[in-house]
Design an enzyme around this catalytic site. Structure first.
Site, PDB file in Angstrom:
ATOM      1  CE1 TYR A 182       0.624   1.469   4.362  1.00  0.00           C
ATOM      2  CE2 TYR A 182       0.711  -0.929   4.499  1.00  0.00           C
ATOM      3  CZ  TYR A 182       0.976   0.322   5.041  1.00  0.00           C
ATOM      4  OH  TYR A 182       1.595   0.428   6.266  1.00  0.00           O
ATOM      5  CB  CYS A 183       2.007   3.736  -1.689  1.00  0.00           C
ATOM      6  SG  CYS A 183       1.350   3.342  -3.321  1.00  0.00           S
ATOM      7  CB  THR A 184      -0.103   8.366  -0.917  1.00  0.00           C
ATOM      8  OG1 THR A 184       0.956   8.495   0.023  1.00  0.00           O
ATOM      9  CG2 THR A 184      -1.112   9.493  -0.693  1.00  0.00           C
TER      10      THR A 184
END
Length: 294
Positions: A182-184
């Protein structure tokens, strides 16, 4: 009404310099501020402005064949959150220093992890339980104020450090487990998941739309905790009034999500500091108190 849009699209760009000029002209026509990166692999951007102007920009951008399916994520804010408009050409639209491992076609990046909608993430956890591993695809300072519960958080300062970091034997124990990156907004996980699979991770997923989409769906009632660090002058956003602070103040170790820039201009590192300890001349732990005069 003003808004901020966050977007990216992997796809072949034959002439990045020409697309750069077109995008700059388009943004200037609609008085948009923010940043856009163009590369042979696609486009990555964050822009703020009036709602009508952003809608016109979105419509025009989607006329370019490789950007046709771009998903735009909308959030509160406006062009006042950005000092200027910057449109640049780079080797990669997100800097992993691994351009030679990236391949794109009309459908997007080739060989990445399987996309999961937020609901599908919850279903995977229901089916696989504690075997599921959340893997943070951001820099450590972003994860310090918000992350998925019990996530693996690599201790890195720059995205370009991931390629080498993933080769560390400490990750061997999770290479056969279902790993949810996951990331922004999702873009870093597009590349990260390719690098992970190239290094022996067997079952790699990525949250479709990133933390932003997950937060819009579940806010603080799912597996996310804390604040989401963002790269404009807001520095952080929370999904609801129920959000908790998980970051620690450098002075008193109290819980906070507030980042300030180190007042030593030659340093300018981010400093986590609570409201009670704010002085207006904050220093990071690497800087001596005498560096900045009262």
């Amino acid at each position: 009404m003003e808004k901020i849009i966050l977007f990216y699209k992997f796809g072949p760009v034959a002439d990045p310099e020409a697309i750069k000029l077109w995008q700059r002209t388009l943004c200037e026509m609609h008085n948009l501020k923010g940043r856009i990166i163009i590369s042979p692999h696609g486009i990555n951007g964050t822009l703020g402005g009036k709602l009508a102007d952003l809608k016109a920009y979105v419509k025009a951008t989607k006329t370019y064949p490789s950007f046709k399916g771009t998903e735009f994520k909308w959030s509160d804010g406006g062009n006042e959150h950005f000092p200027r408009l910057a449109v640049k050409v780079r080797e990669e639209i997100v800097t992993f220093g691994a351009a030679d491992e990236i391949s794109v076609n009309e459908s997007g990046i080739v060989g990445g992890g399987k996309h999961l909608k937020p609901e599908a993430v919850h279903k995977l956890i229901e089916e696989r339980g504690d075997d599921v591993v959340f893997f943070d695809g951001r820099n450590a300072y972003e994860a310090a104020v918000g992350k998925f519960k019990n996530a693996v958080v690599p201790d890195i300062e720059h995205t370009r450090d991931f390629a080498k970091e993933l080769e560390d034997p400490k990750y061997d124990a999770i290479k056969d487990k279902p790993v949810v990156t996951y990331c922004t907004g999702g873009i870093r996980c597009e590349v990260l998941s390719v690098l992970m699979k190239n290094r022996g991770f067997k079952e790699v997923y990525q949250i479709d739309g990133g933390i932003v989409k997950y937060g819009q769906k579940y806010a603080d009632k799912g597996h996310w905790e804390g604040s989401l660090y963002v790269f404009d002058d807001r520095m952080g956003v929370k999904f609801s009034d129920d959000a908790v602070d998980i970051g620690e103040c450098v002075h008193c170790q109290g819980k906070t999500s507030n980042y300030e820039n180190c007042a030593n201009k030659s340093c300018n590192k981010l400093v986590l500091i609570c409201d009670d300890c704010l002085t207006g001349k904050e220093l990071c732990t690497s800087c001596e108190p005498s560096v900045v005069k009262a």
